[in-house]
Write a protein that holds these residues in place. Sequence first.
Motif, PDB file in Angstrom:
ATOM      1  N   HIS A   9       0.689  -1.101  -0.001  1.00 47.28           N
ATOM      2  CA  HIS A   9      -0.032   0.236   0.121  1.00 47.28           C
ATOM      3  C   HIS A   9       0.920   1.084   0.219  1.00 47.28           C
ATOM      4  N   ILE A  10       0.761   1.919  -0.831  1.00 48.40           N
ATOM      5  CA  ILE A  10       1.847   3.055  -1.200  1.00 48.40           C
ATOM      6  C   ILE A  10       1.244   3.762   0.241  1.00 48.40           C
ATOM      7  N   VAL A  11       0.326   4.458   0.720  1.00 50.96           N
ATOM      8  CA  VAL A  11      -0.087   5.192   1.520  1.00 50.96           C
ATOM      9  C   VAL A  11      -0.609   3.374   2.662  1.00 50.96           C
ATOM     10  N   PRO A  12       0.246   3.093   4.006  1.00 53.24           N
ATOM     11  CA  PRO A  12       0.281   2.433   4.462  1.00 53.24           C
ATOM     12  C   PRO A  12      -1.487   2.118   4.905  1.00 53.24           C
ATOM     13  N   LEU A  13      -2.245   1.376   4.981  1.00 56.68           N
ATOM     14  CA  LEU A  13      -3.109   1.074   6.487  1.00 56.68           C
ATOM     15  C   LEU A  13      -3.022   1.812   7.515  1.00 56.68           C
ATOM     16  N   GLU A  14      -2.177   1.557   8.492  1.00 55.82           N
ATOM     17  CA  GLU A  14      -2.056   2.126   9.022  1.00 55.82           C
ATOM     18  C   GLU A  14      -1.047   2.894   9.522  1.00 55.82           C
ATOM     19  N   GLY A  15      -0.766   4.042   8.924  1.00 54.05           N
ATOM     20  CA  GLY A  15       0.495   4.673   8.891  1.00 54.05           C
ATOM     21  C   GLY A  15       0.496   5.664  10.653  1.00 54.05           C
ATOM     22  N   ASP A  16       1.362   5.979  10.489  1.00 51.98           N
ATOM     23  CA  ASP A  16       2.337   7.040  11.303  1.00 51.98           C
ATOM     24  C   ASP A  16       1.337   8.217  11.174  1.00 51.98           C
ATOM     25  N   VAL A  17       1.356   8.633  10.502  1.00 48.99           N
ATOM     26  CA  VAL A  17       1.303  10.126  10.118  1.00 48.99           C
ATOM     27  C   VAL A  17      -0.029  10.174   9.073  1.00 48.99           C
ATOM     28  N   VAL A  18      -0.480   9.320   8.167  1.00 47.52           N
ATOM     29  CA  VAL A  18      -1.983   8.928   7.851  1.00 47.52           C
ATOM     30  C   VAL A  18      -2.124   7.164   7.027  1.00 47.52           C
TER      31      VAL A  18
ATOM     32  N   LYS B 235       5.898   1.314   8.052  1.00 47.36           N
ATOM     33  CA  LYS B 235       4.856   1.947   7.547  1.00 47.36           C
ATOM     34  C   LYS B 235       4.688   3.631   6.877  1.00 47.36           C
ATOM     35  N   PHE B 236       6.037   3.294   6.273  1.00 50.69           N
ATOM     36  CA  PHE B 236       6.711   5.294   6.429  1.00 50.69           C
ATOM     37  C   PHE B 236       5.679   5.802   4.789  1.00 50.69           C
ATOM     38  N   PHE B 237       5.497   7.073   5.218  1.00 47.37           N
ATOM     39  CA  PHE B 237       4.802   7.843   4.321  1.00 47.37           C
ATOM     40  C   PHE B 237       5.105   8.762   4.126  1.00 47.37           C
ATOM     41  N   ASP B 238       5.895   9.631   3.342  1.00 46.65           N
ATOM     42  CA  ASP B 238       5.791  11.149   3.716  1.00 46.65           C
ATOM     43  C   ASP B 238       4.645  12.138   3.046  1.00 46.65           C
ATOM     44  N   PRO B 239       4.330  13.104   3.595  1.00 48.30           N
ATOM     45  CA  PRO B 239       2.706  13.491   3.232  1.00 48.30           C
ATOM     46  C   PRO B 239       3.867  14.283   2.616  1.00 48.30           C
TER      47      PRO B 239
END
Length: 191
Positions: free
Chosen positions: A127-136, A158-162
Amino acid sequence: MKQPFSHTANLGEGGWDIGGARRLSRAEAQWRGLTRFFTGRPCKRGHISQRFTSSAGCVKCKQLRDASAAYREKAAQYREANRGAERNRTIVYRITVRMGRPMVAAYDQKACEAIYAACPDGMQVDHIVPLEGDVVSGLHVAWNLQYMTAEQNGLKGKFFDPNAPVHGPVTWSPSGSGVLGASNGRRGILS
């Protein structure tokens, strides 16, 4: 008086029967939100057992069926033949039941199953944007899925850079640079 099973606790007084299970109709069990109910009547194979609220099937019959070698072999063949559908079903279960989130209107089951089925050997669906991300937290929709090796997926976590511009699926870099660019023309989730 015997104690009721845990799923029938706090139902009040009533006609307790075999093993302390309270007799309930299927409709009453559904109304109470129970997954099982007990009628006290035998199933068509003679088992006096609890029934599933969803299907009214006998719990004992299902246990015996699932324990047979022929059923396990048939189930394994089905899972192999429907690999994409099974992976997608597992993700949907995790989202709806374990995480308690509803499926969104944009969810296209066939598209998600096709992505899982087409996953190349040695790759995983991420998942590009994680299902249970820290930020989103992202959605389980086709445009939020991409292929990665197991190593890349494990490093990404869970990395995602908003703050990173998203013009399509993210190609993640283990060096920490985040977005390298879009791939295969699918739209990203940020607009």
